[in-house]
Design an enzyme around this catalytic site. Structure first.
Site, mmCIF file in Angstrom:
data_model
loop_
_atom_site.group_PDB
_atom_site.id
_atom_site.type_symbol
_atom_site.label_atom_id
_atom_site.label_comp_id
_atom_site.label_asym_id
_atom_site.label_seq_id
_atom_site.Cartn_x
_atom_site.Cartn_y
_atom_site.Cartn_z
ATOM 1 N N GLN A 29 -4.537 -0.916 9.782
ATOM 2 C CA GLN A 29 -4.772 -3.004 9.015
ATOM 3 C C GLN A 29 -5.389 -3.850 9.909
ATOM 4 O O GLN A 29 -5.353 -3.652 11.160
ATOM 5 C CB GLN A 29 -2.929 -3.068 8.598
ATOM 6 C CG GLN A 29 -2.995 -4.097 7.518
ATOM 7 C CD GLN A 29 -3.759 -4.640 6.295
ATOM 8 O OE1 GLN A 29 -3.264 -3.073 6.116
ATOM 9 N NE2 GLN A 29 -4.104 -5.598 6.090
ATOM 10 N N LYS A 88 0.955 -1.092 -0.329
ATOM 11 C CA LYS A 88 -0.029 0.185 -0.103
ATOM 12 C C LYS A 88 0.852 1.232 0.445
ATOM 13 O O LYS A 88 0.441 2.117 -0.412
ATOM 14 C CB LYS A 88 -0.852 -0.285 1.046
ATOM 15 C CG LYS A 88 -2.064 -1.070 1.035
ATOM 16 C CD LYS A 88 -2.525 -0.665 2.169
ATOM 17 C CE LYS A 88 -3.612 -2.756 2.327
ATOM 18 N NZ LYS A 88 -4.565 -2.314 3.286
ATOM 19 N N ASP A 93 -11.052 3.064 4.082
ATOM 20 C CA ASP A 93 -11.707 1.706 4.024
ATOM 21 C C ASP A 93 -13.068 1.541 3.492
ATOM 22 O O ASP A 93 -13.860 0.339 3.397
ATOM 23 C CB ASP A 93 -11.088 0.795 5.177
ATOM 24 C CG ASP A 93 -9.996 0.253 5.077
ATOM 25 O OD1 ASP A 93 -9.675 -0.811 4.269
ATOM 26 O OD2 ASP A 93 -9.393 0.589 6.140
#
Ligand code: GUN
Length: 300
Positions: free
Chosen positions: A98, A54, A121
């Site tokens: 995460q 990422k 997200d």
């Protein structure tokens, strides 16, 4: 029929090219460099690989990348304090924590601490609600990636019968919203669905996100269907040598490819789309935070 193999890696590369163009335009026209902060807690090897990818791809499209690596035994309060600091930081337009988190940290509390304006997200209740009623904002990354591949394959999805196998908050439920918004007739099936094979056989579009290796068999697929395989399962591969493994999806790809019109491979299908859509969401949030309309080509 032998299915077309949908090249998610190539599609994601071209999407990242468009994203880099939007970064350049935001800088040139508005003096904004989108910034994405990623937080990782602990040393789970799979999470470390994801987070490194990422960060690398964020920098490659010209955005600012901020990586925060925290020890596994960090107190929940300290993590929440970092999120509050990033919420207030004008250089940061996207925040991703995460998952999974260590057991002593409540993921719901962490997700709800993220400013929805920076929730790339699309995990916060506010953004889940916005997707449901069609307001602009970030869209769950993996479902957005699946939608882009489906639109590219089929053009309009209107009137198609779509069966999603899996009802997770991460994939199944947001996928249902996005396909409904594109005027599909949507069925959400799951591991307890009665006669799952017969349900899947109705589908013009199958999205497999159940997390069970090769559960969806070739003869469940309607001839000419488009199959999107979200599963990433590591299974033993003794044919490659002792102790070796390989990745398989939730679909028996070889058998389904003999019947479907098009299918995503594992790896190289949906997987590469997820990070590209995270970057797309960062353009969306950076635009909205600055009172600009987000680009149409990066969202649902
Ligand atoms: N862990 C595995 N996939 C994801 C994801 O899409 N977002 C976050 N935050 N964590 C993950």
């Amino acid at each position: 029929m032998t299915a077309k193999i949908i090249d998610g890696k190539l599609f994601a590369e071209s999407l990242r090219g468009r994203i880099a163009g939007h970064v350049e335009r935001l800088q040139r026209e508005h003096g904004i460099t989108p910034g994405l902060a990623v937080i990782i807690v602990g040393e789970d090897p799979a999470s470390q690989v994801y987070v490194s990818n990422k960060a690398k791809q964020t920098a490659e499209v010209g955005m600012n990348s901020y990586k925060h690596e925290l020890p596994a035994d960090i107190q929940e309060a300290e993590l929440l304090a970092l999120i509050r600091q990033l919420n207030a930081d004008l250089q940061v337009h996207g925040i991703l924590v995460q998952l999974p988190l260590p057991r002593h940290i409540d993921p719901n509390k962490v997700i709800e601490a993220i400013d929805p304006a920076k929730d790339v997200d699309c995990f916060t209740p506010a953004n889940v609600g916005k997707v449901q009623i069609g307001l602009p904002g970030p869209v769950s990354c993996t479902p957005l990636g699946c939608l882009m591949l489906l639109r590219d394959q089929l053009g309009s999805l209107e009137g198609k019968s779509a069966v999603i196998v899996g009802r997770s908050n991460l994939v199944g439920k947001p996928m249902m919203q996005l396909l409904l918004r594109d005027n599909c007739t949507v069925t959400v099936a799951h591991s307890r669905t009665r006669d799952l094979a017969a349900v899947v056989r109705q589908a013009d579009i199958v999205v497999a996100a159940v997390g069970r290796p090769q559960m969806i068999k070739g003869d469940w697929i309607k001839p000419g269907a488009v199959v999107i395989d979200v599963g990433i399962n590591r299974v033993p591969a003794p044919e490659r040598g002792e102790g070796k493994t390989r990745l398989v999806g939730d679909v028996d790809t070889a058998a389904a490819a003999a019947i479907a019109a098009a299918i995503t491979p594992v790896p190289g299908g949906v997987g590469p789309m997820t990070i590209a859509c995270l970057l797309a969401n960062t353009i969306t949030t950076a635009s909205l935070i600055n009172g600009l309309a987000p680009p149409d080509d990066l969202t649902a």
